[in-house]
Each structure stands twice: as structure tokens, then as C-alpha cells.
Design a protein around this motif. Structure first.
Motif, PDB file in Angstrom:
ATOM      1  N   THR A 185       6.282  -5.457  -5.293  1.00  0.00           N
ATOM      2  CA  THR A 185       6.765  -6.823  -5.155  1.00  0.00           C
ATOM      3  C   THR A 185       6.975  -7.417  -6.540  1.00  0.00           C
ATOM      4  OG1 THR A 185       4.610  -7.918  -5.213  1.00  0.00           O
ATOM      5  CG2 THR A 185       5.326  -7.045  -3.085  1.00  0.00           C
ATOM      6  N   SER A 186       7.472  -8.627  -6.574  1.00  0.00           N
ATOM      7  CA  SER A 186       7.638  -9.295  -7.867  1.00  0.00           C
ATOM      8  C   SER A 186       6.286  -9.599  -8.508  1.00  0.00           C
ATOM      9  CB  SER A 186       8.440 -10.591  -7.692  1.00  0.00           C
ATOM     10  OG  SER A 186       7.773 -11.457  -6.808  1.00  0.00           O
ATOM     11  N   ASN A 187       5.226  -9.559  -7.711  1.00  0.00           N
ATOM     12  CA  ASN A 187       3.868  -9.770  -8.231  1.00  0.00           C
ATOM     13  C   ASN A 187       3.135  -8.470  -8.495  1.00  0.00           C
ATOM     14  OD1 ASN A 187       4.124 -12.573  -8.051  1.00  0.00           O
ATOM     15  ND2 ASN A 187       3.520 -12.561  -5.908  1.00  0.00           N
ATOM     16  N   GLY A 188       3.833  -7.343  -8.440  1.00  0.00           N
ATOM     17  CA  GLY A 188       3.215  -6.040  -8.686  1.00  0.00           C
ATOM     18  C   GLY A 188       3.059  -5.233  -7.412  1.00  0.00           C
ATOM     19  N   THR A 189       2.283  -4.161  -7.487  1.00  0.00           N
ATOM     20  CA  THR A 189       2.057  -3.276  -6.360  1.00  0.00           C
ATOM     21  C   THR A 189       1.030  -3.896  -5.414  1.00  0.00           C
ATOM     22  OG1 THR A 189       2.506  -1.355  -7.746  1.00  0.00           O
ATOM     23  CG2 THR A 189       1.342  -0.942  -5.689  1.00  0.00           C
ATOM     24  N   MET A 190       1.360  -3.917  -4.118  1.00  0.00           N
ATOM     25  CA  MET A 190       0.449  -4.469  -3.118  1.00  0.00           C
ATOM     26  C   MET A 190       0.250  -3.437  -2.013  1.00  0.00           C
ATOM     27  SD  MET A 190       1.835  -8.390  -2.814  1.00  0.00           S
ATOM     28  CE  MET A 190       0.335  -9.040  -2.091  1.00  0.00           C
ATOM     29  N   LYS A 191      -0.951  -3.422  -1.447  1.00  0.00           N
ATOM     30  CA  LYS A 191      -1.271  -2.496  -0.358  1.00  0.00           C
ATOM     31  C   LYS A 191      -1.525  -3.274   0.919  1.00  0.00           C
ATOM     32  CE  LYS A 191      -3.148   1.011  -3.368  1.00  0.00           C
ATOM     33  NZ  LYS A 191      -4.224   1.920  -3.656  1.00  0.00           N
ATOM     34  N   GLY A 192      -1.036  -2.729   2.018  1.00  0.00           N
ATOM     35  CA  GLY A 192      -1.278  -3.290   3.337  1.00  0.00           C
ATOM     36  C   GLY A 192      -1.965  -2.261   4.204  1.00  0.00           C
TER      37      GLY A 192
END
Length: 88
Positions: free
Chosen positions: A24-31
């Protein structure tokens, strides 16, 4: 995709069935399974914790849940086909 409203913001979201990692624009995210994948008005997607999502968002009323409609329809057709086969 089903629509949900965060007072007063409306987003599209789906409940995850498996773990994902997304940039994302805020970095890597995990769901994680059970979390929601949100698509905002700019088209950006990001995972959102299930508990937070269900507390902060409400389902937008007056829309058709296609996934549920298809599930019910196929269940109905499957039942009818099964009955026809057992009657032969």
C-alpha cells in the motif's frame, strides 16, 4: 463487491478467507482470514482488522448481495436436481 459505510465514509470490502500480504502507500500490510480487504474511493486496497471493521462500519442498505444470492440459487437448483435424480 459488497459496500459498507464508515460513518460517513463508504468503502467496498470483502472478508478474507486466507492470509494476504499487500503493498500500500503506507508500506507492506498483512491481512489474516476473517479480516476485511477494503477498497477506498481512490481505488487503493488495504487489509483491516475484523473486530475494528465490524465496530466502525455498517452495511449499506438497499444493495443486492450477489454472492449470497448465487449461493441460495445454486443451493435451490442443487436440491431440485437431487430430487429429480432420486425420483428416477
Amino acid at each position: 463487491m459488497t459496500k459498507y459505510r464508515k460513518k460517513p465514509i463508504v468503502v467496498e470490502a470483502v472478508k478474507l478467507t486466507r492470509s494476504i500480504t499487500i503493498e500500500t502507500s503506507n508500506g507492506t500490510m498483512k491481512g489474516l482470514p476473517g479480516d476485511y480487504l477494503i477498497t477506498d474511493k481512490n481505488g487503493e486496497q488495504y487489509p483491516y482488522d475484523r473486530d475494528r471493521f465490524e465496530n466502525e462500519y455498517e452495511l449499506v442498505k438497499g444493495q443486492i448481495d450477489l454472492k449470497e444470492m448465487f449461493r441460495k440459487s445454486f443451493s435451490f437448483v442443487k436440491t431440485k436436481v437431487y430430487k429429480l435424480k432420486t425420483e428416477d
